[in-house]
Scaffold this motif. Structure first.
Motif, mmCIF file in Angstrom:
data_model
loop_
_atom_site.group_PDB
_atom_site.id
_atom_site.type_symbol
_atom_site.label_atom_id
_atom_site.label_comp_id
_atom_site.label_asym_id
_atom_site.label_seq_id
_atom_site.Cartn_x
_atom_site.Cartn_y
_atom_site.Cartn_z
ATOM 1 N N GLN A 1 0.834 -1.201 0.000
ATOM 2 C CA GLN A 1 0.000 0.000 0.000
ATOM 3 C C GLN A 1 0.870 1.253 0.000
ATOM 4 O O GLN A 1 0.522 2.257 -0.616
ATOM 5 N N TYR B 1 -2.067 3.239 -14.048
ATOM 6 C CA TYR B 1 -2.107 4.697 -14.029
ATOM 7 C C TYR B 1 -1.177 5.216 -12.947
ATOM 8 O O TYR B 1 -0.904 4.540 -11.955
ATOM 9 N N LEU C 1 1.089 8.077 -6.819
ATOM 10 C CA LEU C 1 0.175 6.980 -6.502
ATOM 11 C C LEU C 1 -0.004 6.141 -7.761
ATOM 12 O O LEU C 1 -0.411 6.660 -8.802
ATOM 13 N N LEU D 1 -1.928 3.119 -9.687
ATOM 14 C CA LEU D 1 -3.217 2.435 -9.659
ATOM 15 C C LEU D 1 -3.304 1.457 -10.807
ATOM 16 O O LEU D 1 -3.013 1.813 -11.945
ATOM 17 N N PHE E 1 -10.851 -0.199 -10.329
ATOM 18 C CA PHE E 1 -9.529 0.236 -9.910
ATOM 19 C C PHE E 1 -9.052 -0.519 -8.677
ATOM 20 O O PHE E 1 -9.842 -0.930 -7.838
ATOM 21 N N GLY E 2 -7.741 -0.681 -8.611
ATOM 22 C CA GLY E 2 -7.127 -1.267 -7.432
ATOM 23 C C GLY E 2 -7.079 -0.272 -6.294
ATOM 24 O O GLY E 2 -7.431 0.904 -6.440
ATOM 25 N N THR E 3 -6.602 -0.738 -5.156
ATOM 26 C CA THR E 3 -6.585 0.075 -3.940
ATOM 27 C C THR E 3 -5.450 1.096 -3.925
ATOM 28 O O THR E 3 -5.436 1.994 -3.100
ATOM 29 N N GLY E 4 -4.495 0.969 -4.818
ATOM 30 C CA GLY E 4 -3.444 1.969 -4.963
ATOM 31 C C GLY E 4 -2.180 1.661 -4.182
ATOM 32 O O GLY E 4 -2.220 1.054 -3.107
#
Lengths: 116, 111
Positions: free
Chosen positions: B9, B35, B86, B88, B101-104
């Motif tokens: 994370q 991204y 960040l 993504l 989208f993923g959690t980043g």
């Protein structure tokens, strides 16, 4: 310049006061979408639109409405905002739907909304 | 609802180090994108991978799509402060024209 424009960029409002976040794109894109971004949750899709008068729910549509009366505009409406809708909102558009491998999603700069 | 879990994370490293970010799901995606987002801006597309096992390189960044199209990785070689941001991942498919989208992963590269 090709872009997605959102307004307002920042807004503080109170519970229950209807508000609209506007989104406009100048690229003649078919597909438009709204996301909300919250810490640790990434971006979650609220609604999307494949074309004029065609809208579909994303993963978190509760409490939101959208409309697509014109190709370039896709406003996000909060009829009765609540504090759990405090978030960073992004509008995005692309030439075609996201299932296309050639899709390029262009995002606006974001609208930070606080509901007290 | 499809879920995309990213790890780690948070990542804080020194300039010149290598790193890998993972994006995992139990769902199959027709394509997967990566991204990068900087403060005060929207995400910007880095790459799209479509075929299982596909590898794409973008300068010092290497992206791989899993053979089963359920996972992906981003590897950065010799990280630089300009890579800070960040990251993504986002998967397309699974019903409707939705992009999940993923959690980043928040990356910070220090001098």
């Amino acid at each position: 310049e090709a872009q997605v424009t959102q307004n307002p960029r920042y807004l503080i409002t109170v519970t229950g006061k209807k508000l609209t976040v506007t989104c406009s794109q100048n690229m003649n894109h078919e597909y438009m979408s709204w996301y909300r971004q919250d810490p640790g949750l990434g971006l979650r899709q609220i609604y999307y639109s494949m074309n004029v008068e065609v809208t579909d729910k994303g993963d978190v549509p509760e409490g939101y409405k959208v409309s697509r009366k014109e190709k370039r505009n896709f406003p996000l409406i909060l009829e009765s905002p609540s504090p759990n809708q405090t978030s960073l909102y992004f509008c995005a558009s692309s030439r075609q739907g996201v299932l296309s491998g050639a899709n390029v999603l262009t995002f606006g700069a974001g609208s930070r909304l606080t509901v007290l | 609802t499809q879920l995309l879990e990213q790890s780690p994370q948070f990542l804080s490293i020194q300039e010149g180090e290598n790193l890998t970010v993972y994006c995992n799901s139990s769902s199959v995606f027709s394509s997967l994108q990566w991204y990068r987002q900087e403060p005060g801006e929207g995400p910007v597309l880095l790459v799209t991978v479509v075929t299982g096992g596909e590898v794409k390189k973008l300068k010092r960044l290497t992206f791989q799509f899993g053979d089963a199209r359920k996972d992906s990785s981003l590897h950065i070689t010799a990280a630089q402060p300009g890579d800070t941001g960040l990251y993504l991942c986002a998967g397309a498919g699974g019903g409707g024209n939705k992009l999940t989208f993923g959690t980043g992963t928040q990356l910070k590269v220090e001098l």
